[in-house]
Design an enzyme around this catalytic site. Structure first.
Site, PDB file in Angstrom:
ATOM      1  N   ALA A 152      31.685  41.487  42.048  1.00 31.49           N
ATOM      2  CA  ALA A 152      30.732  40.372  41.996  1.00 31.49           C
ATOM      3  C   ALA A 152      30.420  40.009  40.541  1.00 31.49           C
ATOM      4  O   ALA A 152      30.508  40.852  39.653  1.00 31.49           O
ATOM      5  CB  ALA A 152      29.456  40.740  42.745  1.00 31.49           C
ATOM      6  N   PRO A 153      30.013  38.773  40.284  1.00 26.01           N
ATOM      7  CA  PRO A 153      29.743  38.306  38.918  1.00 26.01           C
ATOM      8  C   PRO A 153      28.286  38.506  38.521  1.00 26.01           C
ATOM      9  O   PRO A 153      27.450  38.907  39.335  1.00 26.01           O
ATOM     10  CB  PRO A 153      30.068  36.824  39.011  1.00 26.01           C
ATOM     11  CG  PRO A 153      29.599  36.475  40.401  1.00 26.01           C
ATOM     12  CD  PRO A 153      29.889  37.681  41.260  1.00 26.01           C
ATOM     13  N   TRP A 154      27.984  38.151  37.263  1.00 22.81           N
ATOM     14  CA  TRP A 154      26.620  38.328  36.771  1.00 22.81           C
ATOM     15  C   TRP A 154      25.744  37.095  36.922  1.00 22.81           C
ATOM     16  O   TRP A 154      24.534  37.163  36.680  1.00 22.81           O
ATOM     17  CB  TRP A 154      26.605  38.783  35.314  1.00 22.81           C
ATOM     18  CG  TRP A 154      27.466  38.042  34.334  1.00 22.81           C
ATOM     19  CD1 TRP A 154      28.600  38.509  33.742  1.00 22.81           C
ATOM     20  CD2 TRP A 154      27.250  36.736  33.773  1.00 22.81           C
ATOM     21  NE1 TRP A 154      29.107  37.572  32.862  1.00 22.81           N
ATOM     22  CE2 TRP A 154      28.294  36.481  32.860  1.00 22.81           C
ATOM     23  CE3 TRP A 154      26.277  35.750  33.944  1.00 22.81           C
ATOM     24  CZ2 TRP A 154      28.396  35.287  32.135  1.00 22.81           C
ATOM     25  CZ3 TRP A 154      26.370  34.559  33.237  1.00 22.81           C
ATOM     26  CH2 TRP A 154      27.421  34.342  32.342  1.00 22.81           C
ATOM     27  N   LYS A 178      31.622  46.350  43.403  1.00 20.15           N
ATOM     28  CA  LYS A 178      31.220  46.598  42.018  1.00 20.15           C
ATOM     29  C   LYS A 178      30.451  45.399  41.463  1.00 20.15           C
ATOM     30  O   LYS A 178      30.987  44.299  41.427  1.00 20.15           O
ATOM     31  CB  LYS A 178      32.429  46.858  41.116  1.00 20.15           C
ATOM     32  CG  LYS A 178      32.015  47.359  39.717  1.00 20.15           C
ATOM     33  CD  LYS A 178      33.169  47.369  38.738  1.00 20.15           C
ATOM     34  CE  LYS A 178      33.317  46.055  37.998  1.00 20.15           C
ATOM     35  NZ  LYS A 178      32.176  45.779  37.068  1.00 20.15           N
ATOM     36  N   PRO A 179      29.207  45.598  41.016  1.00 18.37           N
ATOM     37  CA  PRO A 179      28.504  44.519  40.324  1.00 18.37           C
ATOM     38  C   PRO A 179      28.984  44.413  38.892  1.00 18.37           C
ATOM     39  O   PRO A 179      29.678  45.303  38.376  1.00 18.37           O
ATOM     40  CB  PRO A 179      27.044  44.974  40.379  1.00 18.37           C
ATOM     41  CG  PRO A 179      27.138  46.476  40.372  1.00 18.37           C
ATOM     42  CD  PRO A 179      28.397  46.818  41.139  1.00 18.37           C
ATOM     43  N   SER A 230      35.778  34.987  36.072  1.00 16.57           N
ATOM     44  CA  SER A 230      36.483  34.049  35.203  1.00 16.57           C
ATOM     45  C   SER A 230      37.934  33.888  35.639  1.00 16.57           C
ATOM     46  O   SER A 230      38.479  34.714  36.385  1.00 16.57           O
ATOM     47  CB  SER A 230      36.450  34.544  33.756  1.00 16.57           C
ATOM     48  OG  SER A 230      37.232  35.730  33.626  1.00 16.57           O
ATOM     49  N   GLU A 251      37.519  33.536  43.626  1.00 20.09           N
ATOM     50  CA  GLU A 251      36.623  32.400  43.372  1.00 20.09           C
ATOM     51  C   GLU A 251      36.337  32.434  41.882  1.00 20.09           C
ATOM     52  O   GLU A 251      35.586  33.279  41.389  1.00 20.09           O
ATOM     53  CB  GLU A 251      35.343  32.524  44.194  1.00 20.09           C
ATOM     54  CG  GLU A 251      34.619  31.195  44.399  1.00 20.09           C
ATOM     55  CD  GLU A 251      33.707  30.813  43.251  1.00 20.09           C
ATOM     56  OE1 GLU A 251      34.196  30.157  42.300  1.00 20.09           O
ATOM     57  OE2 GLU A 251      32.532  31.156  43.291  1.00 20.09           O
ATOM     58  N   CYS A 285      29.576  27.999  38.634  1.00  9.13           N
ATOM     59  CA  CYS A 285      30.911  27.389  38.620  1.00  9.13           C
ATOM     60  C   CYS A 285      30.906  25.964  39.162  1.00  9.13           C
ATOM     61  O   CYS A 285      31.852  25.203  38.921  1.00  9.13           O
ATOM     62  CB  CYS A 285      31.885  28.241  39.432  1.00  9.13           C
ATOM     63  SG  CYS A 285      32.125  29.891  38.771  1.00  9.13           S
ATOM     64  N   GLU A 381      35.435  25.713  30.415  1.00 11.65           N
ATOM     65  CA  GLU A 381      34.140  25.978  31.035  1.00 11.65           C
ATOM     66  C   GLU A 381      33.168  26.542  30.002  1.00 11.65           C
ATOM     67  O   GLU A 381      33.426  27.576  29.386  1.00 11.65           O
ATOM     68  CB  GLU A 381      34.309  26.960  32.193  1.00 11.65           C
ATOM     69  CG  GLU A 381      33.064  27.169  33.016  1.00 11.65           C
ATOM     70  CD  GLU A 381      33.315  28.020  34.250  1.00 11.65           C
ATOM     71  OE1 GLU A 381      32.665  27.761  35.285  1.00 11.65           O
ATOM     72  OE2 GLU A 381      34.154  28.940  34.183  1.00 11.65           O
TER      73      GLU A 381
END
Length: 479
Positions: A152-154, A178-179, A230, A251, A285, A381
């Site tokens: 997962a992303p931050w 995993k975070p 990313s 994603e 995003c 981005e």
């Protein structure tokens, strides 16, 4: 005076554990720039333990009935509601997000999404049986894929965790999640909540850095790797997973075009685009950060958007008047600042363009005009509270500019002309097209992109199906 840091721990096979070798990472609150906790820096031994636990738990979890899995997910949703204030506090410390907006804009959708997938658990079915060859009956089974390695992303640690574990568990898979190394606190709390409800080994959380994530993806056990992150990270995951031909769900980044035609309601468009561009400090995003405006209204639009940016407030999480908090970490602040520092001479900063304060990682809501299609800030981005504005002459040029990037996640069109809106929605090469709005999401509809924005869908029945495999069963009926 030294403040004692809170100790976060992995959750493996139904118990909380430190990293096997004792290594830790300091976790920093981006609103203060100060460390508030330590998190395990998990290595291969920790990954192995989590995968063994998930694999051991899989057969029994796979064989639960859809109704049983539904009940479990509904209990998880109820528990999230009951412990919402704890989740909000952990997430705000993780990210610096405004407390009130986290309470109203994140927790209710998360709970709704878990309940959606609880319902979807009972729709895990194949097509009806039939005889497609004389004397033979064919059926199609939908089955869980197995152990899922999820990263997962931050930017939305809690919500993206939900998007990952909810469909996976609903389909009968087990999970190792995993975070991000910068935002583990809310995920560790989620492990405590879910761990009290599901059998041990069904849901595991390991904390760590990129090497930890790489070890998860490269591990022989998972049947599927899912990441929100990313483009670079997604490409590395796809490459690593290819060695075992793992299923991959990606994603990745976005560079959403926001196409505003001359007949749009400028006041409404400016108001909504400013919110959709600056919410969560633009760390989304799908953020409305690349605006394309018809030349006839360009100047008026830029003036109004710059005013909206100047009126938008960033600040500490407990300030009820702020729209967004800090950027997530020092590296992100450096990245956003770098885009502005490197602007070409023809660009003009209409509002913002600077850091706010010296404490934490706050950045002013920014508007940049006068840009060309091949400028760095248009093509790449930014992932910050920066909205760019370009001018276009006609529909064809608007489409050319909109589609002229490597990302293809989300987009929006602003016009009163229904036929034009339909043409644009057909021709925009993005996984989502909003019309006269930007950024709303619902659990029933799919979210995912094309091109370098990745593949696979989150949310919806499509996202649920991504966590299943299809098996054909044929049997003779002639005795």
């Amino acid at each position: 005076m030294t403040t004692e840091l809170r100790r976060l721990r992995n959750y493996i096979d139904g118990e909380f554990r430190d990293a096997a070798d004792g290594r830790t990472i300091e976790v920093v609150n981006p609103a203060t720039g100060q460390a508030y906790a330590t998190s395990p820096l998990s290595g291969q031994e920790d990954v192995d333990a989590a995968m063994v636990a998930a694999a051991a738990a899989f057969p029994a979890w796979r064989d639960t009935t859809p109704a049983e899995r539904q009940k479990v997910l509904l209990k998880i949703a109820d528990a999230f509601e009951e412990r919402a204030e704890e989740l909000i506090a952990a997430e705000s410390e993780n990210t610096g997000k405004p407390i009130e907006l986290t309470r109203t804009e994140e927790v209710p959708p998360m709970v709704d999404q878990i309940r959606f997938f609880a319902g979807a658990a009972r729709l895990l079915e194949g097509r009806s049986a039939g005889e497609y060859m004389e004397g033979m009956t064919s059926i199609v089974r939908r089955e869980p894929v197995g152990v899922c390695a999820q990263v997962a992303p931050w930017n939305y640690p809690m919500m993206m965790a939900v998007w990952k574990f909810a469909p996976a568990l609903a389909a009968g898979n087990t999970v190792v999640l995993k975070p991000s190394d910068t935002t583990p606190a809310s995920t560790v709390l989620i492990a405590e909540i879910i761990g009290a409800i599901v059998p041990k080994g069904v849901f595991n959380v390991i904390c760590g850095d990129r090497d930890t994530g790489r070890a998860m993806v490269e591990h022989k056990t998972p049947a599927m790797a899912s990441i929100t992150g990313s483009v670079r990270a997604g490409m590395q995951v796809a490459e690593s997973a290819s060695k075992d031909v793992k299923r991959v769900h990606l994603e990745l980044g976005g560079k959403a075009p926001v196409v505003v035609f001359e007949d749009a309601d400028i006041a409404k468009a400016v108001e909504d685009i400013a919110v959709a561009g600056y919410f969560n400090a633009g760390q989304d995003c799908t953020a409305a950060t690349r605006v394309l405006v018809h030349e006839s209204i360009h100047d008026d639009f830029v003036t109004a958007l710059a005013k909206a940016a100047s009126d938008t407030k960033t600040g500490q999480p407990d300030d009820a008047d702020v729209l967004f908090g800090p950027l997530n970490n020092a590296n992100q602040l450096k990245q956003v600042s770098g885009f502005i520092d490197r602007l070409p001479a023809h660009a003009k900063v209409e509002a913002g363009g600077h850091r706010v304060g010296e404490q934490g990682y706050f950045y002013a809501p920014t508007v940049v005009s006068g840009l060309k299609q091949d400028d760095e800030i248009i093509q790449n981005e930014v992932f910050g509270p920066v909205i760019t504005v370009q001018s276009f002459t006609d529909e064809a040029q608007a489409l050319e500019y909109a589609n002229g990037v490597e990302y293809a996640l989300a987009s929006s069109v602003w016009t009163k002309d229904h036929a034009r809106a339909m043409r644009m929605s057909k021709n925009l090469d993005f996984g989502c097209v909003w019309i006269n709005t930007h950024i709303p999401l619902v659990a029933e509809m799919p979210h995912g992109g094309f091109k370098k924005s990745g593949y696979g869908k989150d949310l919806s029945a499509y996202g649920f199906e991504d966590y299943t495999r299809i098996k054909h069963v044929m049997t003779s009926i002639e005795g």
